[in-house]
Design an enzyme around this catalytic site. Sequence first.
Site, PDB file in Angstrom:
ATOM      1  N   HIS A   1      39.824  36.725  52.081  1.00  0.00           N
ATOM      2  CA  HIS A   1      40.234  37.163  51.271  1.00  0.00           C
ATOM      3  C   HIS A   1      40.837  38.302  52.215  1.00  0.00           C
ATOM      4  CE1 HIS A   1      39.628  42.312  49.909  1.00  0.00           C
ATOM      5  NE2 HIS A   1      39.630  41.983  51.015  1.00  0.00           N
TER       6      HIS A   1
ATOM      7  N   ARG B   1      48.607  38.345  52.808  1.00  0.00           N
ATOM      8  CA  ARG B   1      48.428  37.493  51.317  1.00  0.00           C
ATOM      9  C   ARG B   1      49.611  36.556  51.242  1.00  0.00           C
ATOM     10  NH1 ARG B   1      45.194  40.216  47.793  1.00  0.00           N
ATOM     11  NH2 ARG B   1      45.915  40.506  46.097  1.00  0.00           N
TER      12      ARG B   1
ATOM     13  N   THR C   1      45.877  34.523  43.962  1.00  0.00           N
ATOM     14  CA  THR C   1      44.324  34.619  43.354  1.00  0.00           C
ATOM     15  C   THR C   1      43.730  33.008  42.924  1.00  0.00           C
ATOM     16  OG1 THR C   1      44.302  36.363  43.637  1.00  0.00           O
ATOM     17  CG2 THR C   1      42.092  35.548  42.573  1.00  0.00           C
TER      18      THR C   1
ATOM     19  N   ARG D   1      44.821  29.315  50.620  1.00  0.00           N
ATOM     20  CA  ARG D   1      44.352  28.648  49.039  1.00  0.00           C
ATOM     21  C   ARG D   1      44.983  27.061  48.479  1.00  0.00           C
ATOM     22  NH1 ARG D   1      43.785  34.611  47.328  1.00  0.00           N
ATOM     23  NH2 ARG D   1      42.157  34.786  47.895  1.00  0.00           N
TER      24      ARG D   1
ATOM     25  N   ASN E   1      38.104  31.040  47.176  1.00  0.00           N
ATOM     26  CA  ASN E   1      39.738  30.747  47.485  1.00  0.00           C
ATOM     27  C   ASN E   1      39.227  30.702  49.001  1.00  0.00           C
ATOM     28  OD1 ASN E   1      38.829  33.512  47.019  1.00  0.00           O
ATOM     29  ND2 ASN E   1      40.623  33.357  45.993  1.00  0.00           N
TER      30      ASN E   1
ATOM     31  N   LYS F   1      35.726  33.447  54.013  1.00  0.00           N
ATOM     32  CA  LYS F   1      34.644  33.583  52.224  1.00  0.00           C
ATOM     33  C   LYS F   1      33.754  32.420  53.158  1.00  0.00           C
ATOM     34  CE  LYS F   1      37.727  35.596  48.583  1.00  0.00           C
ATOM     35  NZ  LYS F   1      37.846  35.730  47.518  1.00  0.00           N
TER      36      LYS F   1
ATOM     37  N   GLU G   1      38.491  49.430  54.447  1.00  0.00           N
ATOM     38  CA  GLU G   1      37.832  47.387  53.826  1.00  0.00           C
ATOM     39  C   GLU G   1      37.406  47.351  55.632  1.00  0.00           C
ATOM     40  OE1 GLU G   1      40.444  44.880  52.197  1.00  0.00           O
ATOM     41  OE2 GLU G   1      39.824  45.527  49.915  1.00  0.00           O
TER      42      GLU G   1
ATOM     43  N   TYR H   1      34.328  45.619  47.040  1.00  0.00           N
ATOM     44  CA  TYR H   1      35.144  44.815  45.738  1.00  0.00           C
ATOM     45  C   TYR H   1      34.586  46.294  44.625  1.00  0.00           C
ATOM     46  CZ  TYR H   1      35.409  40.223  46.982  1.00  0.00           C
ATOM     47  OH  TYR H   1      36.244  39.145  48.003  1.00  0.00           O
TER      48      TYR H   1
ATOM     49  N   PHE I   1      33.911  38.576  36.609  1.00  0.00           N
ATOM     50  CA  PHE I   1      33.835  37.402  37.439  1.00  0.00           C
ATOM     51  C   PHE I   1      32.522  38.604  38.609  1.00  0.00           C
ATOM     52  CE2 PHE I   1      38.214  39.034  38.330  1.00  0.00           C
ATOM     53  CZ  PHE I   1      37.875  39.893  38.895  1.00  0.00           C
TER      54      PHE I   1
HETATM   55  P1  DAT Z   1      42.386  38.833  45.630  1.00  0.00           P
HETATM   56  O1  DAT Z   1      41.315  38.088  46.164  1.00  0.00           O
HETATM   57  O2  DAT Z   1      43.317  37.416  45.212  1.00  0.00           O
HETATM   58  O3  DAT Z   1      43.226  39.813  46.012  1.00  0.00           O
HETATM   59  P2  DAT Z   1      41.226  39.291  43.158  1.00  0.00           P
HETATM   60  O4  DAT Z   1      41.196  40.966  44.743  1.00  0.00           O
HETATM   61  O5  DAT Z   1      41.725  40.298  42.202  1.00  0.00           O
HETATM   62  O6  DAT Z   1      42.168  38.692  44.212  1.00  0.00           O
HETATM   63  O7  DAT Z   1      39.698  39.506  42.647  1.00  0.00           O
HETATM   64  C1  DAT Z   1      38.668  39.038  44.079  1.00  0.00           C
HETATM   65  C2  DAT Z   1      37.771  38.328  43.952  1.00  0.00           C
HETATM   66  O8  DAT Z   1      37.908  37.355  42.383  1.00  0.00           O
HETATM   67  C3  DAT Z   1      39.370  36.527  43.777  1.00  0.00           C
HETATM   68  O9  DAT Z   1      39.816  36.139  45.204  1.00  0.00           O
HETATM   69  C4  DAT Z   1      38.366  35.359  43.231  1.00  0.00           C
HETATM   70  C5  DAT Z   1      37.747  36.678  42.390  1.00  0.00           C
HETATM   71  N1  DAT Z   1      38.428  36.023  41.440  1.00  0.00           N
HETATM   72  C6  DAT Z   1      39.756  37.134  40.187  1.00  0.00           C
HETATM   73  N2  DAT Z   1      40.044  37.244  39.648  1.00  0.00           N
HETATM   74  C7  DAT Z   1      38.848  35.977  38.819  1.00  0.00           C
HETATM   75  C8  DAT Z   1      39.257  35.551  37.665  1.00  0.00           C
HETATM   76  N3  DAT Z   1      39.675  35.935  36.378  1.00  0.00           N
HETATM   77  N4  DAT Z   1      37.873  34.831  37.352  1.00  0.00           N
HETATM   78  C9  DAT Z   1      37.584  34.229  38.328  1.00  0.00           C
HETATM   79  N5  DAT Z   1      37.400  34.996  39.369  1.00  0.00           N
HETATM   80  C10 DAT Z   1      38.370  35.324  39.948  1.00  0.00           C
HETATM   81 MG    MG Z   2      41.860  42.021  45.669  1.00  0.00          MG
END
Ligand code: DAT
Ligand code: MG
Length: 142
Positions: free
Chosen positions: A121, A87, A93, A104, A118, A11, A132, A51, A59
């Site tokens: 992805h 993962r 996350t 992370r 973080n 990222k 994707e 996304y 968020f």
């Molecule tokens: P991941 O990237 O671990 O698959 P995700 O798909 O649930 O997580 O979310 C996409 C991204 O959005 C994640 O890398 C960071 C951000 N994110 C997720 N949940 C969040 C939250 N509760 N508050 C702030 N940022 C968040």
């Molecule tokens: Mg995700």
Amino acid sequence: MTIERSLVLVKPDGYRRGLTGEVLRRIEAKGYTLAGLSVLTPTREQLAAHYAEHAGKPFYEPLVEFMSSGPVTAVVVEGQDCIKGFRSLAGATNPTEAPPGTIRGDLGRDWGRAVQENIVHGSDSPESAAREIAIWFPELGS
Ligand code: DAT
Ligand code: MG
């Protein structure tokens, strides 16, 4: 044997902090291979597709804003069970909760912003990976 492919993004925070090489090093050290690699600044359209599952969440807008704020490195990672495996390398996350030893956990922290920055992805299932990879590497097909 089912050789999987996962879509990994380093990222904009990882790019800005000079951590792209470190992330790629960990992927290769694990034994996965890099089947595609591209540095680009994502468009909002690409990010909306990527996304889509998060549209409407609190968020979401900060996430799209952050992800379009500079270059990312998109990578197709390849190897047996690499979707789950990456993962696991990435960690939770929330970088505060991601254990030491993970990308992370070792390289990320909470910066007190509306979206967690973080570093990486990684696709969360074979279906997500196929979807994707088509977004980031239309030329690869599948
Ligand atoms: P991941 O990237 O671990 O698959 P995700 O798909 O649930 O997580 O979310 C996409 C991204 O959005 C994640 O890398 C960071 C951000 N994110 C997720 N949940 C969040 C939250 N509760 N508050 C702030 N940022 C968040
Ligand atoms: Mg995700």
